[in-house]
Design an enzyme around this catalytic site. Structure first.
Site, PDB file in Angstrom:
ATOM      1  N   HIS A 187       0.869  -1.200   0.000  1.00  0.00           N
ATOM      2  CA  HIS A 187       0.000   0.000   0.000  1.00  0.00           C
ATOM      3  C   HIS A 187       0.903   1.249   0.000  1.00  0.00           C
ATOM      4  O   HIS A 187       1.784   1.344  -0.850  1.00  0.00           O
ATOM      5  CB  HIS A 187      -0.929  -0.093   1.220  1.00  0.00           C
ATOM      6  CG  HIS A 187      -2.088   0.835   1.249  1.00  0.00           C
ATOM      7  ND1 HIS A 187      -2.496   1.599   0.191  1.00  0.00           N
ATOM      8  CD2 HIS A 187      -2.962   1.116   2.257  1.00  0.00           C
ATOM      9  CE1 HIS A 187      -3.565   2.310   0.536  1.00  0.00           C
ATOM     10  NE2 HIS A 187      -3.875   2.044   1.775  1.00  0.00           N
ATOM     11  N   HIS A 221      -2.150  -2.380  -9.667  1.00  0.00           N
ATOM     12  CA  HIS A 221      -3.157  -1.712  -8.819  1.00  0.00           C
ATOM     13  C   HIS A 221      -4.420  -2.553  -8.830  1.00  0.00           C
ATOM     14  O   HIS A 221      -4.788  -3.146  -9.843  1.00  0.00           O
ATOM     15  CB  HIS A 221      -3.481  -0.311  -9.359  1.00  0.00           C
ATOM     16  CG  HIS A 221      -4.133   0.557  -8.342  1.00  0.00           C
ATOM     17  ND1 HIS A 221      -5.483   0.536  -8.122  1.00  0.00           N
ATOM     18  CD2 HIS A 221      -3.619   1.446  -7.465  1.00  0.00           C
ATOM     19  CE1 HIS A 221      -5.785   1.398  -7.153  1.00  0.00           C
ATOM     20  NE2 HIS A 221      -4.668   1.962  -6.737  1.00  0.00           N
ATOM     21  N   ASP A 281       2.811   5.471  -6.676  1.00  0.00           N
ATOM     22  CA  ASP A 281       4.078   5.430  -5.931  1.00  0.00           C
ATOM     23  C   ASP A 281       5.314   5.368  -6.802  1.00  0.00           C
ATOM     24  O   ASP A 281       6.434   5.447  -6.297  1.00  0.00           O
ATOM     25  CB  ASP A 281       4.059   4.212  -4.984  1.00  0.00           C
ATOM     26  CG  ASP A 281       2.979   4.377  -3.923  1.00  0.00           C
ATOM     27  OD1 ASP A 281       2.176   3.447  -3.753  1.00  0.00           O
ATOM     28  OD2 ASP A 281       2.924   5.463  -3.321  1.00  0.00           O
TER      29      ASP A 281
HETATM   30  C1  SDX Z   1      -1.445   2.050  -3.336  1.00  0.00           C
HETATM   31  O1  SDX Z   1      -6.195   0.686  -3.450  1.00  0.00           O
HETATM   32  C2  SDX Z   1      -5.694   1.832  -3.630  1.00  0.00           C
HETATM   33  O2  SDX Z   1      -6.339   2.734  -4.142  1.00  0.00           O
HETATM   34  C3  SDX Z   1      -4.269   2.005  -3.153  1.00  0.00           C
HETATM   35  C4  SDX Z   1      -3.602   3.329  -3.515  1.00  0.00           C
HETATM   36  C5  SDX Z   1      -4.244   4.492  -2.784  1.00  0.00           C
HETATM   37  O3  SDX Z   1      -4.130   5.624  -3.291  1.00  0.00           O
HETATM   38  O4  SDX Z   1      -4.764   4.285  -1.675  1.00  0.00           O
HETATM   39  O5  SDX Z   1      -3.672   3.544  -4.901  1.00  0.00           O
HETATM   40  C6  SDX Z   1      -2.133   3.345  -3.083  1.00  0.00           C
HETATM   41  O6  SDX Z   1      -1.410   1.220  -2.463  1.00  0.00           O
HETATM   42  C7  SDX Z   1      -0.875   1.765  -4.702  1.00  0.00           C
HETATM   43  C8  SDX Z   1      -0.226   0.348  -4.804  1.00  0.00           C
HETATM   44  C9  SDX Z   1       1.205   0.404  -4.223  1.00  0.00           C
HETATM   45  N1  SDX Z   1       1.738  -0.976  -4.114  1.00  0.00           N
HETATM   46  C10 SDX Z   1       2.733  -1.386  -4.938  1.00  0.00           C
HETATM   47  O7  SDX Z   1       3.206  -0.733  -5.863  1.00  0.00           O
HETATM   48  C11 SDX Z   1       3.258  -2.786  -4.590  1.00  0.00           C
HETATM   49  C12 SDX Z   1       3.424  -3.615  -5.866  1.00  0.00           C
HETATM   50  N2  SDX Z   1       2.078  -3.945  -6.387  1.00  0.00           N
HETATM   51  C13 SDX Z   1       1.463  -5.124  -5.959  1.00  0.00           C
HETATM   52  O8  SDX Z   1       1.877  -5.767  -4.848  1.00  0.00           O
HETATM   53  C14 SDX Z   1       0.010  -5.298  -6.410  1.00  0.00           C
HETATM   54  O9  SDX Z   1      -0.068  -4.886  -7.706  1.00  0.00           O
HETATM   55  C15 SDX Z   1      -1.065  -4.613  -5.592  1.00  0.00           C
HETATM   56  C16 SDX Z   1      -0.968  -4.974  -4.139  1.00  0.00           C
HETATM   57  C17 SDX Z   1      -0.968  -3.132  -5.732  1.00  0.00           C
HETATM   58  C18 SDX Z   1      -2.427  -5.053  -6.132  1.00  0.00           C
HETATM   59  O10 SDX Z   1      -2.561  -6.389  -5.837  1.00  0.00           O
HETATM   60  P1  SDX Z   1      -3.855  -7.249  -6.325  1.00  0.00           P
HETATM   61  O11 SDX Z   1      -4.897  -6.362  -6.874  1.00  0.00           O
HETATM   62  O12 SDX Z   1      -4.216  -8.173  -5.220  1.00  0.00           O
HETATM   63  O13 SDX Z   1      -3.272  -8.040  -7.557  1.00  0.00           O
HETATM   64  P2  SDX Z   1      -2.659  -9.490  -7.459  1.00  0.00           P
HETATM   65  O14 SDX Z   1      -1.633  -9.542  -6.376  1.00  0.00           O
HETATM   66  O15 SDX Z   1      -3.777 -10.460  -7.436  1.00  0.00           O
HETATM   67  O16 SDX Z   1      -1.871  -9.570  -8.868  1.00  0.00           O
HETATM   68  C19 SDX Z   1      -2.523 -10.032 -10.037  1.00  0.00           C
HETATM   69  C20 SDX Z   1      -1.389 -10.640 -10.875  1.00  0.00           C
HETATM   70  C21 SDX Z   1      -0.601 -11.720 -10.108  1.00  0.00           C
HETATM   71  O17 SDX Z   1      -0.036 -12.615 -11.089  1.00  0.00           O
HETATM   72  P3  SDX Z   1      -0.859 -14.006 -11.429  1.00  0.00           P
HETATM   73  O18 SDX Z   1      -1.122 -14.690 -10.103  1.00  0.00           O
HETATM   74  O19 SDX Z   1      -2.110 -13.569 -12.139  1.00  0.00           O
HETATM   75  O20 SDX Z   1       0.109 -14.776 -12.316  1.00  0.00           O
HETATM   76  O21 SDX Z   1      -0.424  -9.618 -11.211  1.00  0.00           O
HETATM   77  C22 SDX Z   1       0.822  -9.945 -10.609  1.00  0.00           C
HETATM   78  C23 SDX Z   1       0.534 -10.952  -9.501  1.00  0.00           C
HETATM   79  O22 SDX Z   1       1.669 -11.772  -9.255  1.00  0.00           O
HETATM   80  N3  SDX Z   1       1.357  -8.695 -10.055  1.00  0.00           N
HETATM   81  C24 SDX Z   1       2.626  -8.313 -10.143  1.00  0.00           C
HETATM   82  C25 SDX Z   1       2.685  -7.043  -9.539  1.00  0.00           C
HETATM   83  N4  SDX Z   1       1.463  -6.692  -9.112  1.00  0.00           N
HETATM   84  C26 SDX Z   1       0.642  -7.717  -9.431  1.00  0.00           C
HETATM   85  N5  SDX Z   1       3.712  -8.926 -10.665  1.00  0.00           N
HETATM   86  C27 SDX Z   1       4.883  -8.230 -10.582  1.00  0.00           C
HETATM   87  N6  SDX Z   1       5.022  -6.992 -10.008  1.00  0.00           N
HETATM   88  C28 SDX Z   1       3.942  -6.378  -9.484  1.00  0.00           C
HETATM   89  N7  SDX Z   1       4.060  -5.168  -8.930  1.00  0.00           N
END
Ligand code: SDX
Length: 432
Positions: free
Chosen positions: A267, A309, A366
């Site tokens: 997050h 996201h 971010d």
């Molecule tokens: C914020 O919700 C909000 O509005 C949040 C926010 C706000 O203003 O409040 O926007 C602020 O929190 C932004 C996000 C910051 N976090 C990051 O940058 C951390 C990296 N991102 C991830 O960990 C992830 O993308 C999330 C946590 C942001 C979202 O996770 P989800 O929606 O649960 O997605 P998921 O984990 O189910 O991923 C779906 C697929 C998976 O692969 P498969 O299982 O389908 O093969 O996408 C892949 C994941 O492995 N994936 C990534 C990835 N993010 C998702 N693979 C590599 N790198 C990534 N960053």
């Protein structure tokens, strides 16, 4: 409410109709409030990706089109035409302030900007290595000990006072946290500065060399705080609403929960993790393909921080603005940050890769913001503190909205129980 309904059949037998609700932007929802009563069943939705927790009038996101509006105003216009205090006022009060309202708000924020001297002693008791987010969360809930909320009197007046106190004191607490880390004396707020200028002065003012907040930094900080100000039902805002739903009217404790949720690297903690990731790529020779390949490897927990996201399945509009601010600030300051080049190369490489395209993974808010904070000489472990300062009006607006929500109840999800069935307790001598 639309007059449409969904018919629910189980094993071929119709069991109930689910009303279909429709919102301002014509998004639809199945109203399942009577589901368990009529079918004995619950829904199952870990992470709540398909679940609406409330009706809200604060922020609208369209994840497919990359749209973000606060109270109907596009983020792109707010960034250009308002400062952070106007946007905070908009989120909390529901309308943009008139000149008089804005002036009054500034006076109130100034009046409540000091921190009780006994609270100041708390900072000195933390170890040097204490993470600023742990201090911020503790200080937020501690405000309720020093600035009691007496809802037995005029509750709305008390809440309004608390909102103003929190909006102002969070900035002082953030600045004191930084000064404590540096082993420096605290610098109190000064009324002649703007909200952002005051913060920078409290951070960087020195007793031995003259300091004036850089106008480029003030402008960039206003924009960054606006970018972070709200984002509908994200993890930390949901935490604030959930804690608020337990009742008691303690905004400070609900915001403390929001701060703790935001700290997580998935997050708000991602903005610090992005810089650590970019620095690591830089120190490792700048091989962005290697980072992309690691992020795709299911056997490697490594992820591209600042990418992906839950809602945006296209470019996060805030990342687009963040990149523009980044290039603007670095150019104004004549800074050439190798991490910006790495970030742009990483983005370009990832966005051409099928793994990221198929999963709609784009830069989020971010991805670039940390580089701007870095240019402003703000240490990485303070980035999520600044995210908290930006998000505070959003948290407050949602907490206030929950208080007046006619449908609100204490938040209490259900579960699928997968544990052992009933069994008797063996005597301790009979246990392995
Ligand atoms: C914020 O919700 C909000 O509005 C949040 C926010 C706000 O203003 O409040 O926007 C602020 O929190 C932004 C996000 C910051 N976090 C990051 O940058 C951390 C990296 N991102 C991830 O960990 C992830 O993308 C999330 C946590 C942001 C979202 O996770 P989800 O929606 O649960 O997605 P998921 O984990 O189910 O991923 C779906 C697929 C998976 O692969 P498969 O299982 O389908 O093969 O996408 C892949 C994941 O492995 N994936 C990534 C990835 N993010 C998702 N693979 C590599 N790198 C990534 N960053």
């Amino acid at each position: 409410m639309s007059n449409r309904k969904a018919e629910v059949f189980i094993d071929g037998n119709k069991v109930m109709d689910l009303p279909i609700l429709i919102d301002t932007m014509e998004n639809e929802a199945l109203d399942i409030r009577d589901l368990r009563k009529q079918t004995g069943m619950i829904t199952y939705d870990p992470g709540f990706g398909n679940t609406g927790s409330c009706q809200s009038q604060i922020t609208y996101l369209d994840g497919e089109k990359g749209i973000l509006r606060y109270r109907g105003y596009p983020i792109e216009e707010l960034i250009e035409k308002c400062d952070f205090i106007e946007v905070a006022y908009l989120l909390i009060h529901g309308h943009l302030p008139s000149k008089a309202e804005r002036e009054r708000y500034t006076q109130l924020l100034n009046r409540h900007s000091l921190l009780h001297v006994d609270m100041q002693s708390f900072f000195r008791r933390y170890p040097e290595h204490a993470h600023p987010m742990s201090i911020l969360a503790a200080m937020s809930v501690s405000l309720s000990s020093f600035y009691e909320i007496n809802v037995d009197e005029d509750p709305e007046l008390e809440i309004d006072l608390t909102v103003t106190r929190l909006m102002s004191k969070i900035r002082t607490i953030a600045a004191f946290t930084y000064r404590k880390m540096r082993g420096s004396d605290f610098v109190n707020p000064r009324h002649e500065y703007s909200y952002c200028g005051n913060f920078l002065n409290m951070l960087f003012s020195s007793p031995v060399v003259p300091y004036e907040p850089n106008p480029v930094h003030i402008k960039a900080l206003n924009k960054l705080l606006i970018l972070h100000a709200d984002h509908e039902q994200n993890c930390s805002t949901t935490a604030v609403r959930l804690v608020g739903s337990a009742g008691g009217g303690n905004l400070y404790s609900a915001v403390s929960a929001g701060i703790c949720a935001l700290w997580g690297p998935r997050h708000g903690g991602a903005n610090q993790a992005v810089i650590d990731m970019l620095q690591q790529i830089h120190d490792d020779g700048g091989d962005v393909q290697k980072a992309v390949d690691r992020a795709k490897d299911k056997n490697d927990p490594y992820r591209l921080m600042g990418f992906g996201h839950r809602v945006y399945k296209t470019y996060d509009p805030r990342a687009k603005i963040g990149r523009e601010i980044c290039e603007e600030v670095l150019a104004d300051l004549g800074i050439k940050d190798p991490l910006l080049e790495i970030a742009e190369k990483l983005e370009e490489t990832a966005l051409q890769d099928d793994y990221f395209k198929e999963r709609f993974l784009y830069p989020n808010v971010d991805f670039y913001t940390g580089i701007i904070f870095r240019a402003m000489n703000i240490p990485t472990n303070m980035y999520t503190v600044l995210f908290s300062m930006g998000r505070l009006p959003g948290w407050i607006a949602h907490w206030l909205e929950w208080r007046h929500d006619p449908f609100e109840r204490i938040g209490r999800p259900r579960q699928l129980y997968m544990g052992p069935t009933a069994r008797s307790v063996p005597h301790i001598d009979e246990r392995e």
